[in-house]
Design an enzyme around this catalytic site. Structure first.
Site, PDB file in Angstrom:
ATOM      1  N   CYS A  63      -3.623  -9.416 -16.593  1.00 53.57           N
ATOM      2  CA  CYS A  63      -4.567 -10.320 -17.234  1.00 53.57           C
ATOM      3  C   CYS A  63      -3.916 -10.938 -18.462  1.00 53.57           C
ATOM      4  O   CYS A  63      -3.245 -10.267 -19.223  1.00 53.57           O
ATOM      5  CB  CYS A  63      -5.868  -9.658 -17.672  1.00 53.57           C
ATOM      6  SG  CYS A  63      -7.037  -9.432 -16.351  1.00 53.57           S
ATOM      7  N   ARG A  97       0.972 -12.666 -15.319  1.00 53.64           N
ATOM      8  CA  ARG A  97       0.209 -11.449 -15.608  1.00 53.64           C
ATOM      9  C   ARG A  97      -1.022 -11.281 -14.715  1.00 53.64           C
ATOM     10  O   ARG A  97      -1.669 -10.238 -14.733  1.00 53.64           O
ATOM     11  CB  ARG A  97      -0.277 -11.465 -17.067  1.00 53.64           C
ATOM     12  CG  ARG A  97       0.821 -11.539 -18.069  1.00 53.64           C
ATOM     13  CD  ARG A  97       0.231 -11.638 -19.458  1.00 53.64           C
ATOM     14  NE  ARG A  97      -0.372 -10.385 -19.840  1.00 53.64           N
ATOM     15  CZ  ARG A  97       0.255  -9.425 -20.484  1.00 53.64           C
ATOM     16  NH1 ARG A  97       1.503  -9.575 -20.830  1.00 53.64           N
ATOM     17  NH2 ARG A  97      -0.370  -8.321 -20.800  1.00 53.64           N
ATOM     18  N   TRP A 135      -6.354 -10.514 -13.364  1.00 52.68           N
ATOM     19  CA  TRP A 135      -5.902  -9.608 -12.310  1.00 52.68           C
ATOM     20  C   TRP A 135      -7.026  -8.575 -12.222  1.00 52.68           C
ATOM     21  O   TRP A 135      -7.148  -7.699 -13.069  1.00 52.68           O
ATOM     22  CB  TRP A 135      -4.561  -8.961 -12.683  1.00 52.68           C
ATOM     23  CG  TRP A 135      -4.012  -8.104 -11.600  1.00 52.68           C
ATOM     24  CD1 TRP A 135      -3.232  -8.503 -10.554  1.00 52.68           C
ATOM     25  CD2 TRP A 135      -4.191  -6.686 -11.445  1.00 52.68           C
ATOM     26  NE1 TRP A 135      -2.928  -7.423  -9.758  1.00 52.68           N
ATOM     27  CE2 TRP A 135      -3.493  -6.303 -10.275  1.00 52.68           C
ATOM     28  CE3 TRP A 135      -4.869  -5.709 -12.164  1.00 52.68           C
ATOM     29  CZ2 TRP A 135      -3.458  -4.991  -9.815  1.00 52.68           C
ATOM     30  CZ3 TRP A 135      -4.827  -4.395 -11.709  1.00 52.68           C
ATOM     31  CH2 TRP A 135      -4.131  -4.054 -10.546  1.00 52.68           C
ATOM     32  N   ASN A 192      -8.638  -8.209 -21.615  1.00 54.19           N
ATOM     33  CA  ASN A 192      -7.593  -7.580 -20.808  1.00 54.19           C
ATOM     34  C   ASN A 192      -7.736  -6.076 -21.005  1.00 54.19           C
ATOM     35  O   ASN A 192      -7.774  -5.601 -22.133  1.00 54.19           O
ATOM     36  CB  ASN A 192      -6.225  -8.082 -21.298  1.00 54.19           C
ATOM     37  CG  ASN A 192      -5.048  -7.264 -20.770  1.00 54.19           C
ATOM     38  OD1 ASN A 192      -4.022  -7.167 -21.430  1.00 54.19           O
ATOM     39  ND2 ASN A 192      -5.162  -6.688 -19.600  1.00 54.19           N
ATOM     40  N   GLY A 193      -7.833  -5.337 -19.895  1.00 50.89           N
ATOM     41  CA  GLY A 193      -7.918  -3.883 -19.997  1.00 50.89           C
ATOM     42  C   GLY A 193      -9.030  -3.339 -19.121  1.00 50.89           C
ATOM     43  O   GLY A 193      -9.539  -4.032 -18.236  1.00 50.89           O
ATOM     44  N   GLU A 232      14.452   1.254  -4.194  1.00 52.30           N
ATOM     45  CA  GLU A 232      14.212  -0.018  -4.882  1.00 52.30           C
ATOM     46  C   GLU A 232      14.260  -1.183  -3.880  1.00 52.30           C
ATOM     47  O   GLU A 232      13.444  -2.105  -3.943  1.00 52.30           O
ATOM     48  CB  GLU A 232      15.240  -0.186  -6.009  1.00 52.30           C
ATOM     49  CG  GLU A 232      15.209  -1.508  -6.750  1.00 52.30           C
ATOM     50  CD  GLU A 232      13.871  -1.835  -7.412  1.00 52.30           C
ATOM     51  OE1 GLU A 232      12.995  -0.964  -7.532  1.00 52.30           O
ATOM     52  OE2 GLU A 232      13.704  -3.010  -7.789  1.00 52.30           O
ATOM     53  N   LYS A 242      11.188  -3.736  -3.117  1.00 53.86           N
ATOM     54  CA  LYS A 242      11.312  -5.196  -3.239  1.00 53.86           C
ATOM     55  C   LYS A 242      10.811  -5.875  -1.963  1.00 53.86           C
ATOM     56  O   LYS A 242      10.084  -6.854  -2.011  1.00 53.86           O
ATOM     57  CB  LYS A 242      12.790  -5.516  -3.468  1.00 53.86           C
ATOM     58  CG  LYS A 242      13.175  -6.541  -4.420  1.00 53.86           C
ATOM     59  CD  LYS A 242      13.007  -6.309  -5.893  1.00 53.86           C
ATOM     60  CE  LYS A 242      12.032  -5.299  -6.364  1.00 53.86           C
ATOM     61  NZ  LYS A 242      11.814  -5.143  -7.745  1.00 53.86           N
ATOM     62  N   GLU A 290       7.019  -5.636  -1.756  1.00 54.07           N
ATOM     63  CA  GLU A 290       6.334  -6.430  -2.783  1.00 54.07           C
ATOM     64  C   GLU A 290       6.214  -7.894  -2.400  1.00 54.07           C
ATOM     65  O   GLU A 290       5.168  -8.498  -2.592  1.00 54.07           O
ATOM     66  CB  GLU A 290       7.109  -6.365  -4.114  1.00 54.07           C
ATOM     67  CG  GLU A 290       6.913  -5.105  -4.893  1.00 54.07           C
ATOM     68  CD  GLU A 290       7.731  -5.107  -6.182  1.00 54.07           C
ATOM     69  OE1 GLU A 290       7.192  -4.700  -7.214  1.00 54.07           O
ATOM     70  OE2 GLU A 290       8.912  -5.502  -6.162  1.00 54.07           O
ATOM     71  N   HIS A 339      14.915  15.166   9.634  1.00 52.53           N
ATOM     72  CA  HIS A 339      13.759  15.996   9.266  1.00 52.53           C
ATOM     73  C   HIS A 339      12.447  15.240   9.431  1.00 52.53           C
ATOM     74  O   HIS A 339      11.439  15.649   8.868  1.00 52.53           O
ATOM     75  CB  HIS A 339      13.927  16.509   7.829  1.00 52.53           C
ATOM     76  CG  HIS A 339      15.127  17.380   7.670  1.00 52.53           C
ATOM     77  ND1 HIS A 339      15.145  18.705   8.035  1.00 52.53           N
ATOM     78  CD2 HIS A 339      16.378  17.091   7.239  1.00 52.53           C
ATOM     79  CE1 HIS A 339      16.349  19.195   7.817  1.00 52.53           C
ATOM     80  NE2 HIS A 339      17.110  18.240   7.332  1.00 52.53           N
ATOM     81  N   LYS A 391       2.615  -8.936 -13.187  1.00 54.11           N
ATOM     82  CA  LYS A 391       3.667  -8.345 -14.002  1.00 54.11           C
ATOM     83  C   LYS A 391       3.055  -7.684 -15.228  1.00 54.11           C
ATOM     84  O   LYS A 391       1.937  -7.966 -15.580  1.00 54.11           O
ATOM     85  CB  LYS A 391       4.611  -9.464 -14.442  1.00 54.11           C
ATOM     86  CG  LYS A 391       5.974  -8.948 -14.778  1.00 54.11           C
ATOM     87  CD  LYS A 391       7.035  -9.939 -14.512  1.00 54.11           C
ATOM     88  CE  LYS A 391       8.382  -9.339 -14.789  1.00 54.11           C
ATOM     89  NZ  LYS A 391       8.918  -8.636 -13.635  1.00 54.11           N
TER      90      LYS A 391
HETATM   91  N1  HGA Z   1     -11.302  -5.164 -16.221  1.00 53.75           N
HETATM   92  C1  HGA Z   1     -11.301  -6.598 -16.340  1.00 53.75           C
HETATM   93  C2  HGA Z   1      -9.961  -7.082 -16.870  1.00 53.75           C
HETATM   94  C3  HGA Z   1      -8.859  -6.745 -15.917  1.00 53.75           C
HETATM   95  C4  HGA Z   1      -7.485  -6.696 -16.504  1.00 53.75           C
HETATM   96  O1  HGA Z   1      -7.236  -6.677 -17.698  1.00 53.75           O
HETATM   97  N2  HGA Z   1      -6.482  -6.609 -15.634  1.00 53.75           N
HETATM   98  O2  HGA Z   1      -5.172  -6.478 -16.074  1.00 53.75           O
HETATM   99  C5  HGA Z   1     -11.651  -7.278 -15.026  1.00 53.75           C
HETATM  100  O3  HGA Z   1     -11.592  -6.660 -13.954  1.00 53.75           O
HETATM  101  O4  HGA Z   1     -11.996  -8.445 -15.064  1.00 53.75           O
END
Ligand code: HGA
Length: 608
Positions: free
Chosen positions: A2, A27, A74, A99-100, A481, A485, A488, A504, A603
């Site tokens: 985010c 992000r 995100w 964000n969080g 790795e 990649k 991803e 095994h 990221k």
């Molecule tokens: N929890 C919030 C913000 C998501 C966030 O910071 N993601 O990195 C949401 O889901 O909108």
């Protein structure tokens, strides 16, 4: 994850916000939104998908104003829908971006609903804006209401909040998620990353945990977690590394792959002489090198794989025990810390939530010292660690990490040799290793020359649904790795095993539909690995072999050979990484996936 931007200025801020969001899109990119505060109220646009969808809305319906906040999401709580996109509102009075994760959002939601608040989204975020609104009933000042509300939140946040009818300021805060203040002339900003603001300022203030900031056009006032006003230093950004431009490349990932000779050289610069590792690179406190008896490496994802390689190097060269653990496990268990143990973290961004939490826990556990190997000098990890070795890779924008990984390996090799020198590594061996390292950028460059061949290999590979990567010794983490990649960015299911483990279990998967990617080291493991390859060939498996030509391996029926430059075995894991990056990249391009912004990922993993 985010991205947040906030601006107060004497001019229209919408373009600044949108450019900021584009720069932060790495992000999070499932939806985005903007709220603009002007004399008529707070107006907002939100859109599902990339920032371009929001730009399209803005072009059709422009919004003007001199204060604004913006967000690229995100999702953690609630699907990526327009209703869940930020900013979130409480009535038409307050708008907020976050964000969080708010861990106690459920009880708070119940309390707020009981008080009559109506929720319009499934996000955890929405509780914050109603909480502030509710606090304003007894405390009408926005700053004080934010401070009172944040005290009730459990979890991690960086927020920006604007209030209708207050055209002179906005408020931002951080705890557990990154947020930086940008200082301008009669305009001030906040953002999750300084990159988002480089088009408007190069002066930054890094906020500390628990800080709340009041931003007006000519002032930035910071309060710490106790509500005390604080002066924090301004740092000036070095513009040589504004990497938000793809240059001649189609994708950031390819640009970053090709930057590796240059950034590995930058990582080595000033850290090695002709014959020695220069321990001054660890700063004035390099005394820990003499005392260290154990090493605990803690990291996530790609950085964890780099740590796994370092375990081989440290135990081999220094003869000291080294353990490597993913941060999300380490932080939730009881850890036994032997005397004189170095705690070493690895993170590209230095904002990885689990790694930061592990560091904070480690600081209470009596380690000898803490060392961060990190790419971002201003990051929280760097600021909170006793010692730092920067990787000097420059900003990495592609979500799949490339140059950050190989420079982490380079920094880890420097660290391993420095520790080994204090533990009996001879001056002669040190010189041999250092001279090998000096040739590393040139060998990485040589490895890139196989690009056209690997593109052809990728055409053959792109219709596969599964892949099995094999390696031994330091090549095992490189196999991990390589498989990460491929997963991803191409969404092909891939696994990695130490080649000796084949019998095994995983051998059961091998048939003509299961490509095997074998990383062949040129050392005393060569013959053993060749036997493992015979076991695969005997079962009809198609082998993609990456080796130097002196290994006597070459293309034949069911073997597709890719040449990797022959190097000192200490450098093999770094040089073998290059063709695997190219393979994943080209497979993703053939499949038409979004290389720089693969689905479901983002990221800088700033949430748990
Ligand atoms: N929890 C919030 C913000 C998501 C966030 O910071 N993601 O990195 C949401 O889901 O909108």
């Amino acid at each position: 994850m985010c991205g947040i931007v906030g601006v107060i200025a004497c001019r229209n801020v919408s373009k600044i916000l949108i450019e900021g969001l584009s720069r932060l899109e790495y992000r999070g990119y499932d939806s985005s939104g903007i709220a603009i505060n002007n004399e008529d109220g707070v107006y907002s646009h939100r859109a599902v998908g990339k920032v371009q969808a929001l730009k399209d809305k803005f072009e059709a319906y422009p919004l003007d104003g001199k204060i604004g906040i913006a967000h690229t999401r995100w999702a953690t709580h609630g699907k990526p829908t327009e209703a869940n996109a930020h900013p979130h509102f409480s009535g038409d009075d307050l708008a907020l971006v976050h964000n969080g994760i708010i861990e106690n959002h459920e009880p708070l939601r119940r309390e707020l609903k009981a008080k009559g608040y109506e929720f319009k989204s499934e996000t955890d975020t929405e509780v914050i804006v109603h909480l502030i609104h509710d606090a304003m009933k007894s405390q009408p000042d926005l700053l004080k209401a934010v401070q009172a509300s944040l005290a009730k939140l459990e979890g991690a946040f960086a927020i920006g909040v604007v209030q209708k009818d207050d055209n002179e300021r906005f408020i931002a805060a951080r705890k557990g998620s990154p947020l930086v203040v940008g200082v301008g002339i009669e305009e001030n900003f906040v953002a999750s990353d300084q990159l988002a603001l480089l088009h408007v300022t190069d002066q930054f203030i890094f906020l500390e945990e628990g800080d709340v900031v009041e931003l007006s056009r000519d002032q930035v006032t910071i309060y710490d977690a106790k509500g005390e006003p604080q002066e924090r230093p301004i740092s000036v950004f070095n513009h040589n590394i504004d990497a938000t431009d793809k240059g001649e490349y189609r994708h950031y990932m390819m640009k970053e792959i090709y930057e590796q000779p240059k950034v590995i050289a930058a990582c080595l610069d000033g850290r090695i002489s002709e014959t020695k590792v220069l321990t001054s690179c660890f700063g004035a406190d390099s005394g820990f090198l003499k005392e260290v008896e154990n090493i605990h490496i803690v990291a996530c994802g790609t950085s964890y794989h780099a740590g796994m390689v370092a375990k081989y190097w440290i135990e081999d060269l220094a003869g000291l025990p080294c353990t490597v653990e993913v941060a999300s496990e380490y932080r939730y268990r009881k850890v036994a810390v032997p005397k004189n143990t170095l705690f070493l973290t690895l993170s590209q961004s230095g904002e990885t939530a689990d790694t930061l939490a592990a560091l904070r826990m480690a600081k209470e556990l009596g380690y000898l010292t803490t060392l961060a190997i990190c790419n971002v000098p201003s990051s929280t990890l760097v600021r909170e660690s006793a010692l730092t070795l920067l990787t000097n890779a420059g900003a990495e924008i592609g979500v799949a990490s490339t140059k950050a990984f190989t420079t982490q390996l380079t920094a880890l090799l420097i660290t391993s040799i420095a520790i080994a020198v204090e533990n009996g590594l001879s001056a002669e061996k040190e010189k041999e290793l250092v001279q090998a390292m000096r040739s590393l950028p040139a060998y990485v460059d040589l490895a890139l020359k196989e690009d056209a061949h690997i593109k052809n290999v990728a055409d053959r590979f792109a219709n596969k649904h599964n892949a099995l990567f094999l390696g031994r010794g330091t090549m095992f983490p490189i196999a991990l790795e390589g498989s990460l990649k491929l997963k991803e960015i191409s969404y092909i299911h891939a696994e990695a095993y130490p080649a000796g483990e084949l019998k095994h279990g995983p051998l059961a998967l091998v048939d003509e539909n299961m490509p095997i990617i074998a990383l062949v080291p040129h050392n005393d493991m060569l013959d053993k690995l060749k036997s493992n390859l015979q076991e695969v060939a005997a079962r009809g498996g198609e082998l993609y072999v990456f080796a130097d030509k002196d290994t006597d391996l070459h293309s034949e029926e069911n073997i597709i050979f890719t040449e990797v430059p022959k190097v000192d075995s200490i450098l093999e894991p770094i040089v073998h990484t290059i063709p695997l990056q190219l393979l994943s990249y080209h497979v993703a391009v053939v499949k038409g996936t979004d290389v720089d912004q693969p689905r479901n990922l983002a990221k800088s993993v700033t949430v748990e």
